[in-house]
Design a protein around this motif. Structure first.
Motif, PDB file in Angstrom:
ATOM      1  N   LYS A 120       0.872  -1.179   0.000  1.00 46.18           N
ATOM      2  CA  LYS A 120       0.000   0.000   0.000  1.00 46.18           C
ATOM      3  C   LYS A 120       0.912   1.233   0.000  1.00 46.18           C
ATOM      4  CE  LYS A 120      -3.707  -0.160   2.472  1.00 46.18           C
ATOM      5  NZ  LYS A 120      -4.653  -0.150   3.631  1.00 46.18           N
ATOM      6  N   VAL A 121       1.059   1.863  -1.161  1.00 47.45           N
ATOM      7  CA  VAL A 121       1.969   3.008  -1.279  1.00 47.45           C
ATOM      8  C   VAL A 121       1.268   4.322  -0.966  1.00 47.45           C
ATOM      9  CG1 VAL A 121       3.453   1.852  -2.944  1.00 47.45           C
ATOM     10  CG2 VAL A 121       1.539   3.232  -3.763  1.00 47.45           C
ATOM     11  N   LEU A 122      -0.060   4.284  -0.907  1.00 46.87           N
ATOM     12  CA  LEU A 122      -0.822   5.483  -0.551  1.00 46.87           C
ATOM     13  C   LEU A 122      -2.116   5.034   0.126  1.00 46.87           C
ATOM     14  CD1 LEU A 122      -1.304   8.666  -2.662  1.00 46.87           C
ATOM     15  CD2 LEU A 122      -3.327   7.541  -1.752  1.00 46.87           C
ATOM     16  N   PRO A 123      -2.360   5.481   1.367  1.00 46.66           N
ATOM     17  CA  PRO A 123      -3.553   5.025   2.088  1.00 46.66           C
ATOM     18  C   PRO A 123      -4.809   5.762   1.638  1.00 46.66           C
ATOM     19  CG  PRO A 123      -2.325   6.571   3.435  1.00 46.66           C
ATOM     20  CD  PRO A 123      -1.500   6.355   2.190  1.00 46.66           C
ATOM     21  N   ILE A 155     -11.269  24.306   0.541  1.00 47.85           N
ATOM     22  CA  ILE A 155     -11.866  23.002   0.840  1.00 47.85           C
ATOM     23  C   ILE A 155     -10.761  21.963   0.999  1.00 47.85           C
ATOM     24  CG2 ILE A 155     -12.136  22.398  -1.607  1.00 47.85           C
ATOM     25  CD1 ILE A 155     -14.752  20.965  -0.805  1.00 47.85           C
ATOM     26  N   LYS A 156     -10.913  21.091   2.001  1.00 48.16           N
ATOM     27  CA  LYS A 156      -9.936  20.026   2.215  1.00 48.16           C
ATOM     28  C   LYS A 156     -10.160  18.913   1.201  1.00 48.16           C
ATOM     29  CE  LYS A 156      -9.381  20.805   7.179  1.00 48.16           C
ATOM     30  NZ  LYS A 156      -9.525  20.212   8.546  1.00 48.16           N
ATOM     31  N   VAL A 157      -9.081  18.335   0.689  1.00 42.02           N
ATOM     32  CA  VAL A 157      -9.164  17.267  -0.308  1.00 42.02           C
ATOM     33  C   VAL A 157      -8.315  16.080   0.122  1.00 42.02           C
ATOM     34  CG1 VAL A 157      -9.686  18.788  -2.244  1.00 42.02           C
ATOM     35  CG2 VAL A 157      -7.305  18.352  -1.642  1.00 42.02           C
ATOM     36  N   GLN A 158      -8.663  14.891  -0.383  1.00 48.24           N
ATOM     37  CA  GLN A 158      -7.954  13.679  -0.001  1.00 48.24           C
ATOM     38  C   GLN A 158      -8.167  12.588  -1.046  1.00 48.24           C
ATOM     39  OE1 GLN A 158      -9.935  12.922   3.721  1.00 48.24           O
ATOM     40  NE2 GLN A 158     -11.643  11.854   2.759  1.00 48.24           N
ATOM     41  N   SER A 159      -7.426  11.496  -0.906  1.00 46.34           N
ATOM     42  CA  SER A 159      -7.604  10.363  -1.815  1.00 46.34           C
ATOM     43  C   SER A 159      -8.883   9.618  -1.468  1.00 46.34           C
ATOM     44  CB  SER A 159      -6.404   9.412  -1.728  1.00 46.34           C
ATOM     45  OG  SER A 159      -6.300   8.875  -0.415  1.00 46.34           O
ATOM     46  N   LYS A 160      -9.560   9.116  -2.496  1.00 42.26           N
ATOM     47  CA  LYS A 160     -10.809   8.392  -2.268  1.00 42.26           C
ATOM     48  C   LYS A 160     -10.548   7.023  -1.659  1.00 42.26           C
ATOM     49  CE  LYS A 160     -15.022   6.796  -4.565  1.00 42.26           C
ATOM     50  NZ  LYS A 160     -15.786   6.743  -5.848  1.00 42.26           N
ATOM     51  N   LYS A 161      -9.489   6.371  -2.131  1.00 35.22           N
ATOM     52  CA  LYS A 161      -9.149   5.041  -1.628  1.00 35.22           C
ATOM     53  C   LYS A 161      -7.644   4.854  -1.660  1.00 35.22           C
ATOM     54  CE  LYS A 161      -9.865   2.829  -6.131  1.00 35.22           C
ATOM     55  NZ  LYS A 161     -10.593   1.770  -6.873  1.00 35.22           N
ATOM     56  N   ILE A 203      -3.975   3.133  -2.731  1.00 35.65           N
ATOM     57  CA  ILE A 203      -3.330   2.601  -3.936  1.00 35.65           C
ATOM     58  C   ILE A 203      -2.379   1.489  -3.514  1.00 35.65           C
ATOM     59  CG2 ILE A 203      -1.669   3.031  -5.780  1.00 35.65           C
ATOM     60  CD1 ILE A 203      -2.763   5.748  -6.161  1.00 35.65           C
ATOM     61  N   GLU A 204      -2.625   0.302  -4.056  1.00 34.53           N
ATOM     62  CA  GLU A 204      -1.712  -0.816  -3.853  1.00 34.53           C
ATOM     63  C   GLU A 204      -0.970  -1.072  -5.150  1.00 34.53           C
ATOM     64  OE1 GLU A 204      -3.453  -3.589  -0.283  1.00 34.53           O
ATOM     65  OE2 GLU A 204      -3.817  -4.211  -2.348  1.00 34.53           O
ATOM     66  N   MET A 205       0.317  -1.255  -5.041  1.00 37.91           N
ATOM     67  CA  MET A 205       1.150  -1.490  -6.218  1.00 37.91           C
ATOM     68  C   MET A 205       2.163  -2.577  -5.939  1.00 37.91           C
ATOM     69  SD  MET A 205       1.986   2.406  -7.477  1.00 37.91           S
ATOM     70  CE  MET A 205       3.183   1.769  -8.674  1.00 37.91           C
ATOM     71  N   LEU A 206       2.634  -3.196  -7.005  1.00 38.80           N
ATOM     72  CA  LEU A 206       3.775  -4.091  -6.887  1.00 38.80           C
ATOM     73  C   LEU A 206       5.024  -3.241  -6.740  1.00 38.80           C
ATOM     74  CD1 LEU A 206       2.813  -6.677  -9.622  1.00 38.80           C
ATOM     75  CD2 LEU A 206       2.983  -7.127  -7.168  1.00 38.80           C
ATOM     76  N   VAL A 207       5.759  -3.503  -5.683  1.00 41.14           N
ATOM     77  CA  VAL A 207       6.930  -2.697  -5.353  1.00 41.14           C
ATOM     78  C   VAL A 207       8.133  -3.617  -5.225  1.00 41.14           C
ATOM     79  CG1 VAL A 207       7.957  -1.145  -3.650  1.00 41.14           C
ATOM     80  CG2 VAL A 207       5.511  -1.006  -4.155  1.00 41.14           C
ATOM     81  N   GLU A 208       9.256  -3.181  -5.773  1.00 40.29           N
ATOM     82  CA  GLU A 208      10.485  -3.955  -5.605  1.00 40.29           C
ATOM     83  C   GLU A 208      10.831  -4.043  -4.136  1.00 40.29           C
ATOM     84  OE1 GLU A 208      13.929  -3.887  -8.127  1.00 40.29           O
ATOM     85  OE2 GLU A 208      12.927  -2.473  -9.477  1.00 40.29           O
ATOM     86  N   ASN A 209      11.408  -5.139  -3.731  1.00 34.58           N
ATOM     87  CA  ASN A 209      11.765  -5.355  -2.332  1.00 34.58           C
ATOM     88  C   ASN A 209      12.573  -4.186  -1.784  1.00 34.58           C
ATOM     89  OD1 ASN A 209      10.562  -7.884  -2.509  1.00 34.58           O
ATOM     90  ND2 ASN A 209      12.470  -8.909  -3.087  1.00 34.58           N
TER      91      ASN A 209
END
Length: 438
Positions: A304-307, A328-334, A336-342
């Motif tokens: 999860k690179v961004l909650p 107005i305050k803004v944020q991510s809706k959901k 982001i999960e990504m494949l990440v190198e170790n």
């Protein structure tokens, strides 16, 4: 003389050191780039998100041979979903399909002229044993003729987002193998695509119609003729290149295309799609697919690179006009999960991109704005290293939404602001003039 010798020695040492670095880097780059693959083109993508984690000549147009049948499979599945045909529907075999099923040196299950076969039987013959005649029979069922079906294949490719492709027949054979009755193109032409487009087709196929894997995963097919036919995907369970988790998808080979393989594999909930194109032997394509799968599972992990509800630093709020509040305050809706190198989980940048259609001429949002309303997106990119993007998108992104509601101010408040703004401008002008006197 001694002084010159010392200077020469120092320069020689530095030169050797620098050159050794240059000599080392290409070897490292080569190891990271081609993984020792023999195939001319290859790609690995996340089977769920479409994220590309590796590619080699992925945009090079090459022959795809029987991997073409993935498009035929897609169209058949779509026709069944839409009620145009059913699995139990009978298909009568004509002379051409019968003759093609008996042609030497082609992958086929023999089909008897005048006999009825169900759509399911023909589909299994196509998906498991790459039956070319069965494929043509299904094409004729859907479109009346293979020529009409090929037109449908090309139209569907465009709708699915493929960019570099050309279908001249339904099976993926060279037109010269179709007993003089090739539907379109030149007499020796074949279907072509890129590895990236092939991966996209496979991605859409297994995600839009996951039931295709029920057929693609069959290692050995028992047909009505009493014979048992082994799947040409030798990475399936019980076959000679068995690989844990492989459940599809399609092989292909012609003199023009070489040997190709689109693989699907899942372990511990993580699915990958791999493609290798133009290998020189049957075994080589599976050896390369094995390398790709090993690389993917040993190098990457879903992180999860961004909650969800994330506020980007420096862009936690946006200016608003005509509202009860001026921001107005803004944020991510959901998340982001990504494949990440170790070890690279924290090596990502975020960027806020506001939808231009939401902004006025001064670049500000206009009230009213409701909580949860989409205002743009947040993009996530690696701070360094190769970023191949996604099979159906250039970047990883998530909707940017309003974290609160900002109602429109009433006419009185807006009027007072306008008056205040007017007198504020007047006062600023007067103050500047008076200041100029002194």
């Amino acid at each position: 003389m001694k002084k010159i010798s010392k200077i020469t020695l120092v320069f020689t040492f530095v030169f050797v050191l620098v050159m050794s670095q240059f000599a080392y880097q290409p070897q490292k780059a080569q190891a990271e780039t081609d993984l020792g693959l023999k195939a001319e083109a290859a790609i690995i993508i996340d089977g769920v998100t479409g994220q590309i984690v590796y590619e080699k000549n992925a945009d090079k147009v090459l022959g795809i041979a029987s991997m073409s049948k993935m498009m035929t499979e897609y169209i058949i599945m779509e026709a069944i979903k839409n009620g145009k045909i059913t699995w139990d529907q009978k298909v009568k075999i004509n002379k051409y399909v019968h003759d093609l099923s008996k042609a030497p040196n082609l992958s086929n299950i023999g089909l008897t002229e005048g006999e009825d076969y169900t759509v399911k039987e023909l589909y299994q013959a196509m998906a498991v044993y790459s039956g070319n005649a069965a494929t043509v029979a299904l094409a004729q069922l859907i479109s009346g003729s293979e020529k009409n079906f090929v037109k449908l294949m090309n139209e569907k490719a465009g709708k699915l987002g493929l960019k570099h492709y050309k279908f001249v027949n339904a099976s993926g054979l060279n037109n010269s193998d179709l007993l003089g009755e090739y539907p379109t193109g030149k007499a020796d032409e074949e279907n072509v695509m890129t590895a990236k487009d092939t991966a996209l087709l496979a991605y859409r196929l297994i995600n839009d119609y996951p039931e295709v894997l029920d057929y693609a995963s069959i290692s050995k097919l028992k047909f009505r003729d009493g014979k048992e036919y082994s799947n040409f995907n030798w990475m399936l369970p019980g076959l000679i290149f068995e690989y844990e988790g492989v459940d599809g998808l399609k092989t292909g080979s012609t003199d023009y295309a070489g040997y190709a393989h689109t693989g699907t594999v899942i372990r511990d909930g993580q699915r990958y799609i791999t493609v290798v194109m133009k290998s020189t032997t049957k075994n080589e394509r599976f050896a390369d697919s094995t390398k790709l799968m090993n690389y993917a599972y040993s190098t990457f992990k879903k992180e999860k690179v961004l909650p969800a509800n994330y506020e980007v630093k420096g862009n936690k709020s946006l200016a608003v006009v005509k509202g009860k509040e001026d921001s107005i305050k803004v944020q991510s809706k959901k998340a982001i999960e990504m494949l990440v190198e170790n070890g690279e989980k924290d090596q990502y940048n975020t960027k806020v991109v506001v939808d231009k259609s939401k902004l006025n001429k001064d670049g500000k949002l206009t009230a009213p704005i409701k909580k949860g309303e989409k205002l743009g997106y947040i993009a996530v990119t690696p701070k360094q290293g190769e970023d191949y993007g996604f099979i159906n998108s250039d970047i990883a992104k998530v909707d940017l939404v309003a974290a609160e509601t900002v109602d429109k101010a009433n006419w009185f408040v807006l009027s007072m602001r306008a008056i205040g703004g007017f007198f504020g401008d007047v006062w600023s002008s007067v103050a500047s003039t008076v200041k100029g006197w002194f």
